[in-house]
Design an enzyme around this catalytic site. Structure first.
Site, PDB file in Angstrom:
ATOM      1  N   ARG A 140       2.111   9.121 -28.758  1.00 28.73           N
ATOM      2  CA  ARG A 140       2.285   7.807 -27.975  1.00 28.73           C
ATOM      3  C   ARG A 140       1.028   7.006 -28.355  1.00 28.73           C
ATOM      4  O   ARG A 140       0.017   7.369 -28.889  1.00 28.73           O
ATOM      5  CB  ARG A 140       2.036   8.535 -26.592  1.00 28.73           C
TER       6      ARG A 140
ATOM      7  N   ASN B 155      13.742  -1.099  -4.706  1.00 30.83           N
ATOM      8  CA  ASN B 155      12.220  -1.865  -4.950  1.00 30.83           C
ATOM      9  C   ASN B 155      12.005  -2.489  -6.297  1.00 30.83           C
ATOM     10  O   ASN B 155      11.289  -3.719  -6.064  1.00 30.83           O
ATOM     11  CB  ASN B 155      11.181  -0.646  -5.152  1.00 30.83           C
TER      12      ASN B 155
ATOM     13  N   LEU C 296       0.737  -1.291  -0.117  1.00 31.50           N
ATOM     14  CA  LEU C 296       0.040   0.047  -0.008  1.00 31.50           C
ATOM     15  C   LEU C 296       0.793   1.322   0.017  1.00 31.50           C
ATOM     16  O   LEU C 296       0.470   2.124   0.465  1.00 31.50           O
ATOM     17  CB  LEU C 296      -1.037   0.102   1.075  1.00 31.50           C
TER      18      LEU C 296
ATOM     19  N   THR D  23       8.053  -2.309 -19.432  1.00 27.69           N
ATOM     20  CA  THR D  23       7.608  -1.175 -20.040  1.00 27.69           C
ATOM     21  C   THR D  23       8.289  -0.792 -21.100  1.00 27.69           C
ATOM     22  O   THR D  23       9.614  -1.254 -21.589  1.00 27.69           O
ATOM     23  CB  THR D  23       8.039   0.022 -18.719  1.00 27.69           C
TER      24      THR D  23
ATOM     25  N   THR E  54       2.000   2.861  -2.650  1.00 35.59           N
ATOM     26  CA  THR E  54       1.169   3.576  -3.548  1.00 35.59           C
ATOM     27  C   THR E  54      -0.072   3.291  -4.204  1.00 35.59           C
ATOM     28  O   THR E  54      -1.084   3.823  -4.382  1.00 35.59           O
ATOM     29  CB  THR E  54       1.966   3.824  -5.132  1.00 35.59           C
ATOM     30  N   GLY E  55      -0.314   1.778  -3.696  1.00 32.33           N
ATOM     31  CA  GLY E  55      -1.732   1.255  -3.973  1.00 32.33           C
ATOM     32  C   GLY E  55      -2.684   1.475  -3.012  1.00 32.33           C
ATOM     33  O   GLY E  55      -2.279   2.176  -1.810  1.00 32.33           O
TER      34      GLY E  55
ATOM     35  N   TYR F  78      14.226   4.324 -14.188  1.00 29.36           N
ATOM     36  CA  TYR F  78      12.876   3.605 -13.875  1.00 29.36           C
ATOM     37  C   TYR F  78      13.078   2.619 -15.233  1.00 29.36           C
ATOM     38  O   TYR F  78      13.029   1.435 -14.817  1.00 29.36           O
ATOM     39  CB  TYR F  78      11.764   4.489 -14.331  1.00 29.36           C
TER      40      TYR F  78
ATOM     41  N   LYS G 228      13.779  -1.688 -14.853  1.00 23.01           N
ATOM     42  CA  LYS G 228      12.784  -2.683 -15.405  1.00 23.01           C
ATOM     43  C   LYS G 228      13.845  -3.388 -16.418  1.00 23.01           C
ATOM     44  O   LYS G 228      13.357  -4.611 -16.666  1.00 23.01           O
ATOM     45  CB  LYS G 228      11.628  -1.982 -16.203  1.00 23.01           C
TER      46      LYS G 228
HETATM   47  N1  UFG Z   1       2.801  15.605 -21.479  1.00 19.19           N
HETATM   48  C1  UFG Z   1       2.477  17.101 -21.826  1.00 19.19           C
HETATM   49  N2  UFG Z   1       1.897  17.633 -20.708  1.00 19.19           N
HETATM   50  C2  UFG Z   1       1.863  17.116 -19.592  1.00 19.19           C
HETATM   51  C3  UFG Z   1       2.039  15.856 -19.382  1.00 19.19           C
HETATM   52  C4  UFG Z   1       2.676  14.939 -20.418  1.00 19.19           C
HETATM   53  O1  UFG Z   1       2.691  17.495 -22.694  1.00 19.19           O
HETATM   54  O2  UFG Z   1       1.556  17.870 -18.465  1.00 19.19           O
HETATM   55  C5  UFG Z   1       3.104  14.926 -22.784  1.00 19.19           C
HETATM   56  C6  UFG Z   1       4.577  14.300 -22.374  1.00 19.19           C
HETATM   57  O3  UFG Z   1       5.638  15.311 -23.086  1.00 19.19           O
HETATM   58  C7  UFG Z   1       4.629  12.961 -23.534  1.00 19.19           C
HETATM   59  C8  UFG Z   1       2.873  12.549 -23.585  1.00 19.19           C
HETATM   60  O4  UFG Z   1       2.283  13.813 -22.992  1.00 19.19           O
HETATM   61  O5  UFG Z   1       4.862  13.473 -24.738  1.00 19.19           O
HETATM   62  C9  UFG Z   1       2.686  11.457 -22.370  1.00 19.19           C
HETATM   63  O6  UFG Z   1       3.209  11.754 -21.353  1.00 19.19           O
HETATM   64  P1  UFG Z   1       2.980  11.038 -20.052  1.00 19.19           P
HETATM   65  O7  UFG Z   1       3.865  11.672 -18.933  1.00 19.19           O
HETATM   66  O8  UFG Z   1       1.493  10.647 -20.000  1.00 19.19           O
HETATM   67  O9  UFG Z   1       3.637   9.443 -20.526  1.00 19.19           O
HETATM   68  P2  UFG Z   1       5.229   9.079 -21.019  1.00 19.19           P
HETATM   69  O10 UFG Z   1       5.054   8.768 -22.530  1.00 19.19           O
HETATM   70  O11 UFG Z   1       6.074   9.964 -20.369  1.00 19.19           O
HETATM   71  O12 UFG Z   1       5.388   7.651 -20.225  1.00 19.19           O
HETATM   72  C10 UFG Z   1       4.706   6.481 -20.414  1.00 19.19           C
HETATM   73  C11 UFG Z   1       4.373   5.695 -18.949  1.00 19.19           C
HETATM   74  C12 UFG Z   1       5.758   5.895 -18.434  1.00 19.19           C
HETATM   75  C13 UFG Z   1       6.520   4.810 -19.219  1.00 19.19           C
HETATM   76  C14 UFG Z   1       6.800   5.545 -20.561  1.00 19.19           C
HETATM   77  C15 UFG Z   1       7.569   4.771 -21.553  1.00 19.19           C
HETATM   78  O13 UFG Z   1       3.788   6.351 -18.065  1.00 19.19           O
HETATM   79  O14 UFG Z   1       5.795   4.789 -16.957  1.00 19.19           O
HETATM   80  O15 UFG Z   1       5.594   5.785 -21.068  1.00 19.19           O
HETATM   81  O16 UFG Z   1       8.543   5.472 -22.277  1.00 19.19           O
HETATM   82  F1  UFG Z   1       8.069   4.690 -18.814  1.00 19.19           F
END
Ligand code: UFG
Length: 323
Positions: free
Chosen positions: A217, A90, A35, A115, A37-38, A139, A143
Site C-alpha cells: 500500500r 450518507n 459527530l 478515495t 463518527t467524529g 464504499y 465515492k
Molecule cells: N491488513 C492486515 N491485517 C490487519 C489489517 C489490515 O494484514 O489486521 C492489511 C490489509 O489486508 C491490507 C493492508 O493491511 O493489505 C492495509 O489495510 P487497511 O485496512 O489499513 O487499508 P486498505 O488498504 O484496505 O484501505 C485503504 C483505506 C480505505 C480505502 C482503500 C482504498 O483505509 O478507506 O485504502 O482501496 F478504501
C-alpha cells in the site's frame, strides 16, 4: 488572501487535520459535523462549530462563503458491504443535498474527499487518474458516484471542483489521529499490539504476487494530505472538475509496516498469517504526477518510520478509556 470556508466532517481525522491547516493559513473555518463518527475535541480551536448533518448544510451556507471542503462521509469498507444503503444515503444523497445548497448560496468552489477505492483492482501500477474505475465495494462505488455527480455539476452549473483520491492515509497531526470503532486499519491495529491492548496482529494473506507475499500500500502522511487541500482551493477553474490522486508514489508491504512498528516502538509485535481478506487488491500505489503538476504538491513526510512515529505518539496519548 483570507477565505471563509465550510468544512463538512471537520470533527473527523482527515477533516480535523485539514481544518487545523486552513486556520493556520489564516482562513476562517466553520466545521459542520453530526459527530456520528467524529468527536467534538476533533474540531480545531478557532473554528466555528455547527452540529448538523451534511443534508442540513443549507442552514449554514450563504454567499459569504468562498468554498466548501467536503469530508463528511461513511468510510468503512466492511460496513459498506454489510449495509450499502447507509453509503448511498450518507455519501451520495448527502452530497446531492450539499451541492444543491451550494448552488442556492452561489458558493462555487468545492474540494471533495475521494478515495483510491474507486479504482478497485488496478490493471497497472502506479495508478493514474485515467485508470479504469471499477470499485469492489459499496464504499468505493458511493465515492465514485459522487465524483460523477460533481463532474456534471461543474459542466452544467459552473462549479470549480477538485476531487482528491486518497491512498492509505496514516500518521497523526497533534491531537488528531486515526481512530475507528471497530478498528480495521493496519497501522492503528499494529500500534495497539505495541501498546499491549491486543496480543498479536493478523497478516491477511502472504501469498500475493508481491516481493514478500503480503499486500503493498501507498501510505501518505495526513499532514502532507492536508497541504494538498490548501493548494486545491485555487487549482480548478469555473466549470472544471480536476481529479488528483494523493499518495507518495511508493509502496510498503504489510510485513514492512510491522517491521517499522517494531523499530519505532521497540515492541516485538507478534504476527500471525491469516487467510486473505475479501476484496483486498495485491498492490495499490499512486502516481502522484497529476497532484505535482496541477497542485504544485510535494509530499514531505515520505519516510514510513516518520509516519509511524507520529501515529505512535497519538496512540500513546489516548487514555485507557479512549480505546
Ligand atoms: N491488513 C492486515 N491485517 C490487519 C489489517 C489490515 O494484514 O489486521 C492489511 C490489509 O489486508 C491490507 C493492508 O493491511 O493489505 C492495509 O489495510 P487497511 O485496512 O489499513 O487499508 P486498505 O488498504 O484496505 O484501505 C485503504 C483505506 C480505505 C480505502 C482503500 C482504498 O483505509 O478507506 O485504502 O482501496 F478504501
Amino acid at each position: 488572501n483570507t477565505k471563509k470556508l465550510l468544512v463538512t466532517g471537520g470533527a473527523g481525522y482527515v477533516g480535523g487535520v485539514v481544518a487545523a491547516h486552513l486556520l493556520a493559513a489564516g482562513h476562517r473555518v466553520t466545521v459542520l459535523d453530526d459527530l456520528s463518527t467524529g468527536v467534538r475535541e476533533g474540531v480545531p480551536e478557532g473554528a466555528e462549530f455547527v452540529e448538523a448533518r451534511v443534508q442540513d448544510a443549507a442552514k449554514v451556507l450563504d454567499s459569504s462563503y468562498d468554498a466548501v471542503l467536503h469530508f463528511a462521509a461513511s468510510s468503512q469498507v466492511a460496513e459498506s458491504v454489510a449495509a450499502p444503503e447507509k453509503y448511498w444515503r450518507n455519501n451520495v444523497a448527502g452530497t446531492m443535498e450539499l451541492l444543491a445548497a451550494m448552488r442556492e448560496a452561489a458558493v462555487r468552489t468545492l474540494v471533495f474527499s475521494s478515495t483510491a477505492a474507486v479504482y478497485g483492482e488496478p490493471v497497472t501500477v502506479p495508478i493514474t487518474e485515467s485508470a479504469a474505475t471499477a470499485p469492489t465495494n459499496p464504499y468505493g462505488a458511493s465515492k465514485l458516484a459522487v465524483d460523477h455527480m460533481i463532474t456534471g455539476e461543474c459542466a452544467a452549473h459552473g462549479l470549480a471542483a477538485v476531487s482528491l483520491r486518497y491512498f492509505n492515509v496514516a500518521g497523526a497531526f497533534g491531537r488528531h489521529g486515526e481512530r475507528h470503532d471497530p478498528e480495521s486499519h493496519l497501522i492503528p491495529l499494529v500500534l495497539q499490539v505495541a501498546q499491549g491492548r491486543r496480543s498479536e496482529v493478523a497478516i491477511f494473506g502472504d501469498d500475493y504476487p508481491t516481493p514478500d507475499g503480503t499486500c503493498v500500500r501507498d501510505y501518505i502522511h495526513v499532514a502532507d494530505l492536508a497541504e494538498a487541500h490548501l493548494l486545491a482551493l485555487d487549482a480548478a477553474g469555473s466549470g472544471e472538475h480536476l481529479v488528483c490522486n494523493l499518495g507518495n508514489g511508493s509502496g510498503f508491504s504489510v510485513r514492512e509496516v510491522i517491521d517499522t512498528v517494531r523499530e519505532v516502538t521497540g515492541h516485538p509485535i507478534p504476527a500471525a498469517v491469516r487467510p486473505r481478506r475479501a476484496g483486498d487488491p495485491a498492490v495499490l500505489v499512486a502516481s502522484a504526477e497529476q497532484a505535482r503538476t496541477r497542485l504544485g504538491w510535494q509530499p514531505r513526510r515520505t519516510d514510513l518510520a516518520e509516519i509511524v512515529r507520529d501515529a505512535w505518539m497519538f496512540t500513546q496519548s489516548l487514555g485507557e478509556g479512549d480505546a
